[in-house]
Write a protein that holds these residues in place. Structure first.
Motif, short mmCIF file in Angstrom:
data_model
loop_
_atom_site.label_atom_id
_atom_site.label_comp_id
_atom_site.label_asym_id
_atom_site.label_seq_id
_atom_site.Cartn_x
_atom_site.Cartn_y
_atom_site.Cartn_z
N GLY A 1 -4.30 5.00 -3.01
CA GLY A 1 -2.85 4.74 -2.99
C GLY A 1 -2.38 4.30 -4.36
O GLY A 1 -2.22 3.11 -4.63
N SER B 1 -0.69 0.97 -5.49
CA SER B 1 -0.90 -0.07 -4.48
C SER B 1 -1.50 -1.31 -5.14
O SER B 1 -2.17 -1.22 -6.17
N ASN C 1 0.86 -1.18 0.00
CA ASN C 1 0.00 0.00 0.00
C ASN C 1 0.90 1.23 0.00
O ASN C 1 1.60 1.49 0.98
N THR C 2 0.88 1.99 -1.09
CA THR C 2 1.76 3.15 -1.22
C THR C 2 1.30 4.31 -0.33
O THR C 2 2.11 5.17 0.01
N ARG C 3 0.04 4.33 0.03
CA ARG C 3 -0.49 5.41 0.87
C ARG C 3 -0.13 5.19 2.34
O ARG C 3 0.38 6.08 3.01
N THR C 4 -0.36 4.00 2.85
CA THR C 4 -0.10 3.72 4.27
C THR C 4 1.30 3.16 4.50
O THR C 4 1.74 3.08 5.63
N ARG C 5 1.96 2.76 3.43
CA ARG C 5 3.27 2.11 3.48
C ARG C 5 3.21 0.72 4.11
O ARG C 5 4.23 0.15 4.46
N ILE D 1 -6.31 0.09 0.04
CA ILE D 1 -5.47 0.60 -1.06
C ILE D 1 -6.12 1.74 -1.83
O ILE D 1 -5.47 2.38 -2.65
#
Length: 189
Positions: free
Chosen positions: A136, A139, A106-110, A133
């Motif tokens: 994101g 993601s 998940n690129t938003r939450t890492r 996701i």
């Protein structure tokens, strides 16, 4: 174990696909339950008598009513141990817990999977990660059902799903509610 009427031992059929944890579909449960399979658990996975009678353990296979969606037939020993420990096989009121392997990033939450491949997961985790996701870009969530079919959901301003084993592999746009319904249907197939 008894024979099936044709001279075959049912035990052999249960473990024909997997020596550690095998399932045989076609079980008809008493009214009021929905079990549709019998699962057999080998001593390497259950280690049932390891403390009381360790010398007995290698000679005992356990059998329980089960749901066919819970087993792939390709579980490794570690996966068989995990399934045995987490399914609650002795609880005859339990519902199905479908076989699921997944990985995600998940690129938003890492948030991300820590294993290099897909690992066993709970269906609720899959649905949570699919929801998470959203927004994101880049993601993804990859998931695999008991048949070895694999799908990849991604977000790039919208949700997309790609069917790797059963389709052409090209992502197609899908709404979140449809994606969640799609994922659940594939796990219980």
């Amino acid at each position: 174990m008894p024979e099936d009427g044709g001279g075959h031992r049912v035990e052999d059929e249960i473990f024909a696909r997997n020596a550690f944890i095998g399932a045989l579909e076609g079980f008809v449960a008493p009214e009021g339950t929905r079990f549709d399979a019998v699962v057999g658990v080998a001593p390497e996975a259950h280690r049932f008598y390891k403390n009381e009678k360790p010398e007995l353990t290698p000679h005992v296979r356990l059998a329980y009513p089960a749901y066919s969606c819970a087993f792939s037939g390709n579980e490794t020993l570690d996966e068989a141990i995990t399934r045995y420990r987490t399914l609650g096989l002795t609880d005859l009121r339990r519902g199905p817990s479908p076989f699921l392997k997944m990985r995600y990033a998940n690129t938003r939450t890492r948030g991300r999977s820590t294993n290099p491949g897909r690992g066993l997961a709970d269906p609720d985790r899959l649905l949570d990660e699919l929801r998470a996701i959203e927004g994101g870009t880049g993601s993804f969530v990859e998931f695999e059902n008991r048949h070895g079919d694999v799908w990849r959901a991604e977000t790039h301003g919208a949700y997309y799903i790609a069917e790797w084993n059963t389709g052409d592999g090209r992502p197609r746009e899908i709404g979140l509610d449809d994606l969640l319904d799609f994922a659940v249907a594939r796990l219980y197939a």
